[in-house]
Write an enzyme that holds these catalytic residues in place. Structure first.
Site, PDB file in Angstrom:
ATOM      1  N   ASP A 290      52.609   0.431   8.625  1.00  0.00           N
ATOM      2  CA  ASP A 290      53.510  -0.703   8.638  1.00  0.00           C
ATOM      3  C   ASP A 290      53.940  -0.901  10.101  1.00  0.00           C
ATOM      4  O   ASP A 290      53.589  -0.126  10.984  1.00  0.00           O
ATOM      5  CB  ASP A 290      54.702  -0.462   7.698  1.00  0.00           C
ATOM      6  CG  ASP A 290      55.364  -1.778   7.287  1.00  0.00           C
ATOM      7  OD1 ASP A 290      56.002  -1.813   6.228  1.00  0.00           O
ATOM      8  OD2 ASP A 290      55.215  -2.773   8.033  1.00  0.00           O
TER       9      ASP A 290
HETATM   10  C1  GLC Z   1      57.047  -5.581   7.952  1.00  0.00           C
HETATM   11  C2  GLC Z   1      56.941  -5.254   6.481  1.00  0.00           C
HETATM   12  C3  GLC Z   1      55.552  -5.431   5.947  1.00  0.00           C
HETATM   13  C4  GLC Z   1      54.879  -6.568   6.682  1.00  0.00           C
HETATM   14  C5  GLC Z   1      54.660  -6.126   8.119  1.00  0.00           C
HETATM   15  C6  GLC Z   1      54.016  -7.215   8.972  1.00  0.00           C
HETATM   16  O1  GLC Z   1      57.933  -4.696   8.580  1.00  0.00           O
HETATM   17  O2  GLC Z   1      57.431  -4.005   6.024  1.00  0.00           O
HETATM   18  O3  GLC Z   1      55.658  -5.665   4.540  1.00  0.00           O
HETATM   19  O4  GLC Z   1      53.637  -6.878   6.073  1.00  0.00           O
HETATM   20  O5  GLC Z   1      55.872  -5.705   8.715  1.00  0.00           O
HETATM   21  O6  GLC Z   1      54.886  -8.291   9.099  1.00  0.00           O
END
Ligand code: GLC
Length: 744
Positions: free
Chosen positions: A280
């Site tokens: 993430d």
């Molecule tokens: C965010 C979220 C994730 C998302 C990623 C890209 O922090 O936790 O669900 O897809 O970053 O934006």
């Protein structure tokens, strides 16, 4: 260089041929890996967001692309910049490897569908698949080829702000929705430029955040992890999901982004996942913050060793992996494996042949908007309809439209919307004006926004209501009050919405409350103040037209709750598929706390697991939702009363529309395993099916169960255990039409 270029072009052309042909794709990927330097390999493991949305591409990012140090970009850009970054990668870098272009296409791209908790409330996987296929086609047309969806975190705590992105509390509903999302996004051929790669996220257990506080610790015993939280991810792998995203949460002391057990042993080992794992956002960097890594090098080593293939915006892999390979901490063959996983998806997407998308600029088509409206209709849940005030008649007279969400085109799109445009939203106010005529509508928001804490707008709203024949209240939250990092400890409606509802209720007009939110609010106080209550989840582009069809009976509500509604926050966590305990509360005939006699004997109130002040029942149960029709379930029958491990069990029941209009219901099948080597839930959803019936029409609903459906993990292994089972069919988790069978 002049001798190398033709050779490289040959390699890329050969890959193109092989990818498109689909045969020996792996060999050609391996040949490309042979050609790559260690820097170029590590570049493929690096995903970055270019924060400077300009053309020409800013020099820093341009150089990274040209040197092959970026394997993927994400979010944030215009289609023109995406195309330019892809061009640099393909035409100016040494090996011309195209970019994965990732984006949070969560519930629509330009056509915005209801937020995901709402899509779950449709209990209609086929419809969700249609919505998702439209989102994929729209996104790919603008160069996006990878989405960070679906999110399949089981969530049982309405305080958790990200419940809005989930499919709710039930593993089976989440499994079925997961299949629909992945099939919708990926289609049956990723190289078809109407499809995009999907991501199963957030792996794993993120929704079990203690206290419902986003990013918080999760403590999940093995059996619960297997029987609840991992289930949808296993289904995603079986559906050939292209990628899995590790989460932010720490699971039983080990952050999921550094968790060898869940990633390497279960996902890549037991399940033989062939796609790639992306972290993430900077969750590799977060390993140091968690206190799991001592510095960035250590965080890099732990994440990569755990099996995370791509670093989302953390710059740790780009900065540290080469050091770890050169000092012998990481064998280059492991780098090759990560690169292979990523290049294989690029191959499957056909990016070597066509990195630029389908260029079929088909956004907001009529078909897309029709599907979006259908999703609004089927996701909205009718929770109350006193005096049958709904559906309203078109001859209702004047209608007062009140509330901060009645004309909020941005807010109705909900959270995680990067490419939806508020000018495309049709608000409830505009849809009502179109349907009834402007002269019939008196609009007064009453509150400027959901959090307004003054009564300045009340007189106008009260006047509008007083001068009307019916009142429709549109209440809820701005989209920013939902989603990531936006959990809440108190779930009553914000601002002076309660006070506004109170004032309007004093006028004794036929009053309908439409909620527009991504939050499970504590709505019990409103039930006595309004006649009807429609729970709409931020509905997206077609919110207004969808609500008009429901309010005026063009369509009957058919949504069902994917999440239990507590009466108060103090009941949380509360979910239908709980265990029985040794002191189950089985009725609400408990003595109300303020009626308890003084000096009452300590056991006089019974010894069961209820709250003295709020009992044990939720306000509305999982699977609940009313209709303008009525449905009667009867005559449950089983093909056998005893089945062996090789048998199937056919379960039927009659369902009759005893109401006065055509409507759809969602027939649900629940089971209970009465005795297990570990205790089993009092009810588990195992099948559901939408069924449309005309007034007076009766049909037989049929479900088939196999012993495999009864399998559970006892904390050490998967087992299908002989024993007695109960089975129910009905239209909520309170289904009472019951039978039973024995598994031998
Ligand atoms: C965010 C979220 C994730 C998302 C990623 C890209 O922090 O936790 O669900 O897809 O970053 O934006």
């Amino acid at each position: 260089m002049k001798y190398i270029l033709p050779f490289i072009l040959t390699i890329v052309v050969m890959i193109s041929l092989s990818c498109s042909s689909g045969s020996n794709e792996q060999n050609k990927v391996d040949e490309l890996i042979e050609e790559m330097t260690l820097d170029e390999k590590i570049g493929q493991l690096n995903q970055l967001m270019n924060f400077v949305d300009t053309i020409p591409v800013d020099p820093y990012f341009y150089n990274l692309l040209k040197e092959g140090k970026v394997g993927s970009v994400l979010n944030g850009y215009s289609p023109e910049l995406i195309k330019e970054m892809q061009r640099i990668s393909v035409e100016e870098s040494r090996l011309g490897i195209p970019l994965l272009v990732g984006r949070d296409v969560i519930h629509g791209y330009r056509t915005i569908f209801p937020v995901n908790i709402g899509l779950a409330a449709t209990f209609n996987p086929e419809l969700v698949k249609e919505c998702t296929a439209i989102a994929a086609k729209e996104a790919r047309s603008e160069g996006i080829n990878w989405t960070f969806a679906p999110m399949m975190d089981i969530s049982r705590d309405p305080r958790w702000g990200r419940m809005v992105e989930s499919c709710g509390e039930d593993p089976y509903l989440t499994e079925e929705m997961t299949k629909a999302y992945i099939q919708g996004f990926q289609g049956d051929d990723l190289s078809n430029t109407k499809n995009i790669a999907a991501t199963a996220k957030h792996y794993v257990g993120y929704g079990a955040a203690i206290g419902g506080r986003d990013y918080n610790t999760t403590l999940i015993p093995e059996a619960e992890l297997r029987n609840v939280y991992l289930r949808p991810f296993k289904v995603a792998v079986e559906e050939n999901v292209a990628s899995v995203m590790s989460g932010f949460n720490e699971l039983n002391g080990i952050p999921t982004t550094g968790n060898q057990y869940t990633i390497k042993e279960i996902l890549k080992g037991e399940w033989d996942f062939q796609g790639f794992v992306v972290s993430d956002w900077a969750s590799i960097r977060n390993l140091t913050t968690h206190g799991y890594a001592k510095d960035s090098i250590d965080a890099t080593l732990k994440a990569f060793t755990a099996g995370v293939d791509m670093d989302m915006s953390g710059m740790h892999y780009l900065d540290n992996l080469k050091i770890l390979v050169e000092n012998g901490s990481i064998d280059e063959s492991l780098i090759d494996d990560a690169v292979r996983r990523i290049l294989s998806i690029k191959c499957k997407l056909g990016l070597f042949e066509n990195p630029y998308g389908n260029n079929e600029n088909e956004l907001l088509t009529e078909q897309a908007l029709d599907i979006a409206k259908k999703a609004v209709i089927q996701s909205t849940v009718l929770l109350q309809n006193k005096n049958q005030v709904l559906p309203l008649s078109k001859d209702v007279g004047k209608v007062a439209v009140i509330g901060p969400l009645a004309d909020a085109p941005h807010e109705q799109m909900g959270t995680w919307v990067f490419d939806g445009k508020s000018e495309n939203s049709i608000t409830p106010l505009n849809a009502l004006k179109n349907y009834l005529g402007e002269e019939k509508i008196s609009y007064a928001p009453g509150l400027k926004i959901s959090r307004t804490r003054n009564r300045e707008g009340f007189p106008e709203a009260i006047q509008a209501a007083r001068n009307s024949d019916a009142v429709i209240l549109f209440m809820g939250d701005e989209s920013i009050l939902t989603g990531e990092a936006h959990s809440r400890a108190e779930l009553t409606l914000p601002g002076y919405q309660n006070q506004l509802i109170e004032e309007i209720s004093k006028l004794n007009k036929p009053t309908v409350l439409v909620m527009m939110t991504g939050v499970i609010h504590m709505i019990e106080p409103y039930l006595e103040k309004v006649d009807a209550l429609l729970y709409g989840w931020h509905p997206g582009t077609m919110g207004g037209p969808g609500y008009v069809d429901l309010l005026f009976g063009i369509e009957s509500p058919s949504g069902k709750l994917p999440i239990t509604f507590p009466r108060t926050e103090g009941q949380i966590p509360i979910y239908y598929n709980h265990n029985n305990t040794g002191h189950p509360a089985d009725d609400e005939s408990w003595v109300r706390m303020y009626d308890i006699p003084v000096k009452a004997w300590q056991t006089s109130l019974g010894n069961t697991n209820h709250y003295l002040d709020y009992g044990f029942e939720p306000l509305f149960e999982f699977g609940f939702g009313l209709s303008y029709a009525d449905f009667k379930y009867s005559d449950i029958e089983l093909s056998k009363k005893v089945i062996s491990m090789n048998d199937s069990l056919v379960i039927t029941a009659k369902i009759k529309n005893t109401g006065g209009c055509q409507a759809e219901d969602v027939a649900q099948l629940y089971i209970r395993d009465l005795v297990g080597r570990i205790v089993r839930p009092v009810k588990e959803l195992k099948r559901f099916k939408r069924i449309k019936l005309n007034p007076g029409e009766e049909k037989i609903i049929e479900f088939i169960l196999k012993p495999k459906d009864l399998e559970f993990h006892d904390g050490e292994k998967w087992i299908i255990e002989p024993g007695e089972f109960q089975v129910w069919i009905g239209n909520s988790s309170k289904a009472s039409l019951m039978s039973g069978f024995e598994l031998k």
